[in-house]
Enzyme design. Structure first.
Site: not given
Ligand SMILES: *Cc1c(COP(=O)(O)O)cnc(C)c1O
Length: 374
Positions: A180
């Site tokens: 992210k």
């Molecule tokens: C990355 C992501 C998640 C999960 O995030 P984590 O921190 O890895 O649990 C959930 N929803 C969306 C849309 C994502 O892109």
């Protein structure tokens, strides 16, 4: 080789993490509190609650909204599978709505058509960082008496109508995974303006403990905690929060560079004969967590062929956003899905390399490679 993404961690983060270890605060402690305050300020919300990742953030948000067996919750299938899974953990029923293929975000008309008397909430996703049209969903929520909350996993630093994502609905959940925009290794956040929600979230993330351990450690009196509800261990550590505070200082710079790179891609691709850049509505400022392009029907190659050709030229790409309804947990003899826009957009799109440390030279290499293939 130009990779698809690179985390934005640097030396400051390493120093912050080392200091957190040295100070002896390795479980949830004072750095978590400071990080939460800084996030709430950034997102212009009253509260932020830090947790172990965005999936646990979404799970807690569902629990705080009292979702459970018999309730229906609408969300997109076209999303990372954790979106739908977090609803399932509560026993509630996932109802998939279709997306607008130009933005990859939920289509309000498809959402409204999916509402039944059992619908209790809508989980709006800001897909790959592009804010969904929140006012449309808030109107639907008001009209039908349904709660709206957000999977904002990729949207820390995104803005809707000029305001940071975080305070537009009941709760917004963010991810700090290395893929992210900013990262703490693993990590998640929930922002809200509702004090009862914030309190409930904090209770659930630490085993349902009546007195947080930090308070007990600091107290000059003996305190015995109670376990008031069935809770979870979804805590963020102080080491992660220390890294998060450093990352937050860089967020606006990181987002600005990502927007610059995305604008350069869009500008170069706007006259491309069969690749379509993403549509960015006026109300949205995206983090460009990813940059997705779509192949039109007249493309001389398939999406997967294009990905292989680019890989052969040292350019990494990824398929477009996944479809949760095609995966095993959402298959059943009775499951019948009608999500034509999601299926088309997912099959025809791919993500191009984009990361804050990407150079203009990298970008030109990607564009030149695409140009040579057409
Ligand atoms: C990355 C992501 C998640 C999960 O995030 P984590 O921190 O890895 O649990 C959930 N929803 C969306 C849309 C994502 O892109």
């Amino acid at each position: 080789m130009i990779p698809i993404a690179k985390p934005s961690l640097g030396e400051q983060e390493a120093v912050a993490a080392a200091n957190a270890v040295r100070s002896g605060w390795v479980t949830q402690g004072p750095m978590v509190q400071r990080f939460e305050e800084a996030i709430a300020e950034y997102c212009q919300t009253k509260y932020a609650v830090a947790v172990s990742n965005c999936t646990t953030a979404l799970h807690l948000a569902c629990l705080v909204l009292d979702l459970g067996p018999g309730d229906e919750v609408i969300c997109p299938s076209m999303s990372f599978i954790a979106t739908a899974n977090s609803i399932r953990y509560t026993g509630a029923t996932v109802v998939f709505a279709d997306v607008d293929p130009r933005t990859y975000n939920l289509d309000p008309a498809s959402v409204e058509a999916a509402i039944t008397p059992r619908t209790k909430a809508i989980m709006v996703v800001h897909q790959i960082g592009l804010p969904a049209d929140m006012d449309r969903f808030l109107e639907l929520g008001e009209k039908h008496g349904i709660k709206i909350f957000e999977d904002a996993a990729c949207a820390i630093g995104s803005r809707y109508k000029g305001t940071p994502i975080g305070g537009h609905s009941e709760m917004a959940c963010f991810s700090l995974h290395p893929r992210k925009v900013i990262t703490t290794g693993e990590g998640g956040l929930i922002t809200t303006n509702n004090s009862a929600y914030a309190q409930h979230l904090r209770l659930l993330r630490q085993h349902g403990m009546s007195v947080p351990d930090l308070k007990r450690h600091q107290s000059r009196q003996v305190i015995t905690e109670q376990y008031e509800v069935l809770g979870y261990n979804y805590r963020m550590t102080d080491i992660q929060a220390a890294i998060g505070l450093e990352q937050l200082k860089k967020l606006d710079t990181i987002v600005a560079r990502r927007q610059e790179l995305a604008a350069a891609y869009s500008d170069a691709l706007k006259s491309h004969p069969w690749l379509t850049p993403p549509m960015i509505p006026d109300y949205a400022k995206s983090t460009f967590q990813s940059y997705a392009v779509q192949l039109s029907a007249n493309a001389p190659v398939s999406r997967d062929q294009l990905m292989q050709q680019l890989l052969d030229e040292q350019v990494a790409t990824r398929r477009g956003i996944m479809l949760s309804h095609l995966e095993a947990p959402y298959q059943s003899p009775t499951a019948a899905y009608h999500l034509p826009q999601s299926e088309l957009a997912s099959a025809q799109s791919l993500l191009l390399p984009l990361f804050a440390s990407m150079t203009d030279q990298d970008l030109n290499q990607v564009l030149t490679t695409i140009g040579q293939l057409t």
